[in-house]
Design a protein around this motif. Structure first.
Motif, PDB file in Angstrom:
ATOM      1  N   PRO A 294      38.610  74.662  19.259  1.00 36.87           N
ATOM      2  CA  PRO A 294      38.266  73.904  20.465  1.00 36.87           C
ATOM      3  C   PRO A 294      37.211  72.850  20.151  1.00 36.87           C
ATOM      4  O   PRO A 294      36.542  72.902  19.106  1.00 36.87           O
ATOM      5  N   ALA A 295      37.063  71.908  21.048  1.00 34.67           N
ATOM      6  CA  ALA A 295      36.053  70.858  20.853  1.00 34.67           C
ATOM      7  C   ALA A 295      34.677  71.482  20.701  1.00 34.67           C
ATOM      8  O   ALA A 295      34.283  72.363  21.468  1.00 34.67           O
ATOM      9  N   GLY A 296      33.945  71.049  19.698  1.00 36.90           N
ATOM     10  CA  GLY A 296      32.596  71.554  19.457  1.00 36.90           C
ATOM     11  C   GLY A 296      32.518  72.715  18.498  1.00 36.90           C
ATOM     12  O   GLY A 296      31.436  73.048  17.997  1.00 36.90           O
ATOM     13  N   ALA A 297      33.639  73.375  18.220  1.00 36.31           N
ATOM     14  CA  ALA A 297      33.628  74.516  17.303  1.00 36.31           C
ATOM     15  C   ALA A 297      33.474  74.034  15.866  1.00 36.31           C
ATOM     16  O   ALA A 297      34.021  72.997  15.479  1.00 36.31           O
ATOM     17  N   VAL A 298      32.739  74.782  15.071  1.00 36.75           N
ATOM     18  CA  VAL A 298      32.514  74.416  13.672  1.00 36.75           C
ATOM     19  C   VAL A 298      33.008  75.483  12.700  1.00 36.75           C
ATOM     20  O   VAL A 298      33.213  75.193  11.523  1.00 36.75           O
ATOM     21  N   ILE A 299      33.209  76.720  13.182  1.00 40.12           N
ATOM     22  CA  ILE A 299      33.555  77.840  12.312  1.00 40.12           C
ATOM     23  C   ILE A 299      34.635  78.686  12.972  1.00 40.12           C
ATOM     24  O   ILE A 299      34.581  78.958  14.174  1.00 40.12           O
ATOM     25  N   GLY A 300      35.620  79.103  12.171  1.00 44.22           N
ATOM     26  CA  GLY A 300      36.616  80.068  12.609  1.00 44.22           C
ATOM     27  C   GLY A 300      36.330  81.405  11.962  1.00 44.22           C
ATOM     28  O   GLY A 300      36.164  81.488  10.740  1.00 44.22           O
ATOM     29  N   ILE A 301      36.259  82.468  12.763  1.00 43.79           N
ATOM     30  CA  ILE A 301      35.838  83.775  12.250  1.00 43.79           C
ATOM     31  C   ILE A 301      36.366  84.866  13.173  1.00 43.79           C
ATOM     32  O   ILE A 301      36.510  84.638  14.383  1.00 43.79           O
TER      33      ILE A 301
ATOM     34  N   LEU B 223      23.022  91.861   6.938  1.00 45.19           N
ATOM     35  CA  LEU B 223      24.340  91.478   6.444  1.00 45.19           C
ATOM     36  C   LEU B 223      24.478  89.977   6.187  1.00 45.19           C
ATOM     37  O   LEU B 223      25.580  89.441   6.190  1.00 45.19           O
ATOM     38  N   GLY B 224      23.377  89.294   5.975  1.00 41.53           N
ATOM     39  CA  GLY B 224      23.430  87.902   5.556  1.00 41.53           C
ATOM     40  C   GLY B 224      24.050  86.983   6.579  1.00 41.53           C
ATOM     41  O   GLY B 224      23.713  87.003   7.776  1.00 41.53           O
ATOM     42  N   ASP B 225      24.993  86.140   6.120  1.00 41.95           N
ATOM     43  CA  ASP B 225      25.585  85.126   6.989  1.00 41.95           C
ATOM     44  C   ASP B 225      26.265  85.728   8.207  1.00 41.95           C
ATOM     45  O   ASP B 225      26.259  85.142   9.299  1.00 41.95           O
ATOM     46  N   GLN B 226      26.837  86.911   8.057  1.00 40.67           N
ATOM     47  CA  GLN B 226      27.505  87.564   9.183  1.00 40.67           C
ATOM     48  C   GLN B 226      26.542  87.806  10.344  1.00 40.67           C
ATOM     49  O   GLN B 226      26.887  87.597  11.514  1.00 40.67           O
ATOM     50  N   ASP B 227      25.336  88.229  10.039  1.00 39.48           N
ATOM     51  CA  ASP B 227      24.326  88.432  11.080  1.00 39.48           C
ATOM     52  C   ASP B 227      23.946  87.117  11.753  1.00 39.48           C
ATOM     53  O   ASP B 227      23.791  87.047  12.983  1.00 39.48           O
ATOM     54  N   PHE B 228      23.783  86.075  10.947  1.00 38.00           N
ATOM     55  CA  PHE B 228      23.430  84.772  11.512  1.00 38.00           C
ATOM     56  C   PHE B 228      24.487  84.304  12.503  1.00 38.00           C
ATOM     57  O   PHE B 228      24.173  83.917  13.642  1.00 38.00           O
ATOM     58  N   PHE B 229      25.757  84.345  12.088  1.00 36.55           N
ATOM     59  CA  PHE B 229      26.821  83.879  12.977  1.00 36.55           C
ATOM     60  C   PHE B 229      26.932  84.760  14.216  1.00 36.55           C
ATOM     61  O   PHE B 229      27.236  84.271  15.307  1.00 36.55           O
ATOM     62  N   THR B 230      26.677  86.049  14.068  1.00 42.40           N
ATOM     63  CA  THR B 230      26.750  86.946  15.217  1.00 42.40           C
ATOM     64  C   THR B 230      25.685  86.619  16.255  1.00 42.40           C
ATOM     65  O   THR B 230      25.972  86.502  17.451  1.00 42.40           O
TER      66      THR B 230
ATOM     67  N   GLU C  23      30.489  78.547  21.958  1.00 42.73           N
ATOM     68  CA  GLU C  23      31.283  77.327  21.845  1.00 42.73           C
ATOM     69  C   GLU C  23      31.343  76.802  20.412  1.00 42.73           C
ATOM     70  O   GLU C  23      32.175  75.944  20.087  1.00 42.73           O
ATOM     71  N   LEU C  24      30.477  77.301  19.542  1.00 41.87           N
ATOM     72  CA  LEU C  24      30.497  76.870  18.142  1.00 41.87           C
ATOM     73  C   LEU C  24      31.575  77.563  17.322  1.00 41.87           C
ATOM     74  O   LEU C  24      31.788  77.203  16.155  1.00 41.87           O
ATOM     75  N   PHE C  25      32.282  78.531  17.909  1.00 41.57           N
ATOM     76  CA  PHE C  25      33.186  79.374  17.133  1.00 41.57           C
ATOM     77  C   PHE C  25      34.610  79.364  17.692  1.00 41.57           C
ATOM     78  O   PHE C  25      34.819  79.387  18.906  1.00 41.57           O
ATOM     79  N   HIS C  26      35.547  79.329  16.770  1.00 37.66           N
ATOM     80  CA  HIS C  26      36.946  79.631  17.064  1.00 37.66           C
ATOM     81  C   HIS C  26      37.194  81.058  16.606  1.00 37.66           C
ATOM     82  O   HIS C  26      37.061  81.368  15.417  1.00 37.66           O
ATOM     83  N   VAL C  27      37.517  81.954  17.532  1.00 38.44           N
ATOM     84  CA  VAL C  27      37.695  83.363  17.195  1.00 38.44           C
ATOM     85  C   VAL C  27      39.102  83.588  16.651  1.00 38.44           C
ATOM     86  O   VAL C  27      40.103  83.386  17.352  1.00 38.44           O
ATOM     87  N   LEU C  28      39.178  84.002  15.392  1.00 38.52           N
ATOM     88  CA  LEU C  28      40.458  84.307  14.764  1.00 38.52           C
ATOM     89  C   LEU C  28      41.017  85.608  15.307  1.00 38.52           C
ATOM     90  O   LEU C  28      40.266  86.542  15.619  1.00 38.52           O
ATOM     91  N   ASP C  29      42.325  85.686  15.370  1.00 36.31           N
ATOM     92  CA  ASP C  29      42.968  86.936  15.737  1.00 36.31           C
ATOM     93  C   ASP C  29      42.630  88.008  14.702  1.00 36.31           C
ATOM     94  O   ASP C  29      42.461  87.717  13.509  1.00 36.31           O
ATOM     95  N   CYS C  30      42.574  89.247  15.150  1.00 35.11           N
ATOM     96  CA  CYS C  30      42.210  90.348  14.243  1.00 35.11           C
ATOM     97  C   CYS C  30      43.166  90.479  13.068  1.00 35.11           C
ATOM     98  O   CYS C  30      42.788  91.003  12.005  1.00 35.11           O
TER      99      CYS C  30
END
Length: 403
Positions: A256-263, A338-345, A353-360
């Motif tokens: 989506p607009a504004g998203a920077v990371i898919g996770i 947990l490093g980067d995972q904690d930051f993104f969480t 809005e910064l994230f595109h949530v990937l399907d499981c």
């Protein structure tokens, strides 16, 4: 790949040519036999270069970094010269204008990156790397104009192990590819000033801060990678791919607009536990609750990084500042490991809005540790995943299904 060849083999071979068969002397008494030997030695040297550099005997990222530093120190203000390329296996890959990279180019680069460090000390890690690479390469299907760029972050010993794996797995690959090695020490040196402040919030201990910096690579990838790379997928080693990696790249089109990371979401109640204090103080919160309505946090085993969007997002840049990060961690009473995972969480709790949530199914995590450690009553709500699995993730050393 890094310059210098495998184990200094290029230098040794070249030395033998100079001392044993001096091709340039042109002495008639050497005869046709020695001339033939010289040709064979030179052909062998070129073959070694072509193989170990996987079609790209180019300037490495590490040497490019040093060159850019030297250029800046010398006061040059213009763009640095392009790296040299000797006998590439595939033509220099460029992106189609539609991808937002290099307008007018004929080819399209896909970039994937894996951390491959300390493999010489761990046969188990080597086995994971074999599974991940074998499944990725065997199922990858690319068009003629597409190039798969495989990046490894390694130290010298692990780089040699990776080369041996590639020697086994790359023959028979039908698409164009390049392999690039990044020195873990060089990247750590570049990362440390950027991520030092956040490590106190997301690292296990304070005694290894410098070494831990590499586990925050994804957060600052947009500052580390050359500007020519606009998108990259970072993958853990404990994965098994079940579909064409090209399909995962297509997920960038769904941002989506504004998203920077898919996770993908975390599939255990890890953050239900970590956010315990915030949840106690805010009993109506969705933070730490399971999907579909809750906010279970993210898992960094598979990450789509839109580097251009990260570079252009003022909000994302602001969140890298120590003051902004301090404010977030205090608000959510958060201390992770947990490093980067904690930051993104944590960022995702405040700025989804910064994230595109990937399907499981793109990161089907298999670890069940938290089911047996106090959360058995709610575990299945986090762990449930319906649909055809496209990537298995054997986190916490969980065996991955054979079929």
């Amino acid at each position: 790949m890094a310059s210098g060849g495998p184990g200094g083999g290029q230098g040794g071979a070249a030395g033998k040519v100079r001392r044993g068969v001096p091709c340039a002397l042109g002495r008639a008494r050497l005869g046709s036999l020695r001339s033939h030997q010289c040709v064979l030695l030179l052909a062998g040297l070129l073959a070694v270069c072509a193989f170990y550099y996987m079609g790209s005997c180019r300037e490495t990222f590490s040497s490019a970094t040093r060159r850019l530093k030297e250029s800046r120190a010398g006061g040059t203000s213009g763009p640095a010269p392009a790296p040299a390329s000797d006998a590439p296996l595939a033509p220099e890959a460029k992106a189609k204008p539609a991808d937002g990279l290099s307008a007018g180019a004929a080819e399209l680069d896909y970039h994937v990156l894996m951390m491959f460090t300390k493999a010489d000390r761990s046969p188990a890690l080597q086995a994971k790397g074999r599974t991940a690479l074998c499944s990725l390469l065997s199922l990858a299907k690319l068009d003629e104009q597409e190039v798969l760029n495989v990046h490894f972050v390694s130290e010298e010993a692990s780089k040699e192990i990776a080369k041996n794996l590639l020697r086994e797995l790359l023959p028979g690959v039908t698409f164009k590819y390049k392999v690039i090695f990044h020195d873990v020490g060089v990247l750590t040196e570049k990362l440390f000033p950027v991520v030092e402040a956040m490590q106190k919030h997301f690292s296990a201990g304070s005694g290894t801060y410098y070494g831990d910096s590499i586990f925050f690579l994804s957060i600052a990838m947009h500052q580390i990678m050359p500007k020519e790379i606009s998108r990259i997928i970072q993958l853990d080693l404990d994965l098994k791919h079940k579909t064409n990696i090209r399909e995962l790249f297509e997920e960038f089109d769904n941002f989506p607009a504004g998203a920077v990371i898919g996770i993908a979401r975390e599939m255990q109640p890890v953050y239900r536990h970590t956010f315990w204090q915030f949840r106690r103080e805010n009993p109506q919160t969705r933070v730490g609750d399971p999907p579909p309505d809750g906010l279970p946090g993210f898992n960094s085993g598979v990450m789509l990084l839109n580097l251009d969007a990260m570079r252009q997002s003022a909000l994302y840049q602001q969140l890298l500042e120590p003051a902004a990060l301090q404010q977030l961690t205090e608000k959510y009473r958060f201390q992770g490991h947990l490093g980067d995972q904690d930051f993104f969480t944590v960022v995702g709790m405040e700025h989804p809005e910064l994230f595109h949530v990937l399907d499981c199914t793109w990161n089907r995590q298999l670890c069940t540790w938290w089911r047996d450690h106090g959360y058995g009553d709610v575990f299945d709500a986090y762990f449930r995943c319906e649909g055809h699995v496209r990537i298995f993730h054997g986190n916490c050393n969980t065996p991955i299904p054979e079929d």
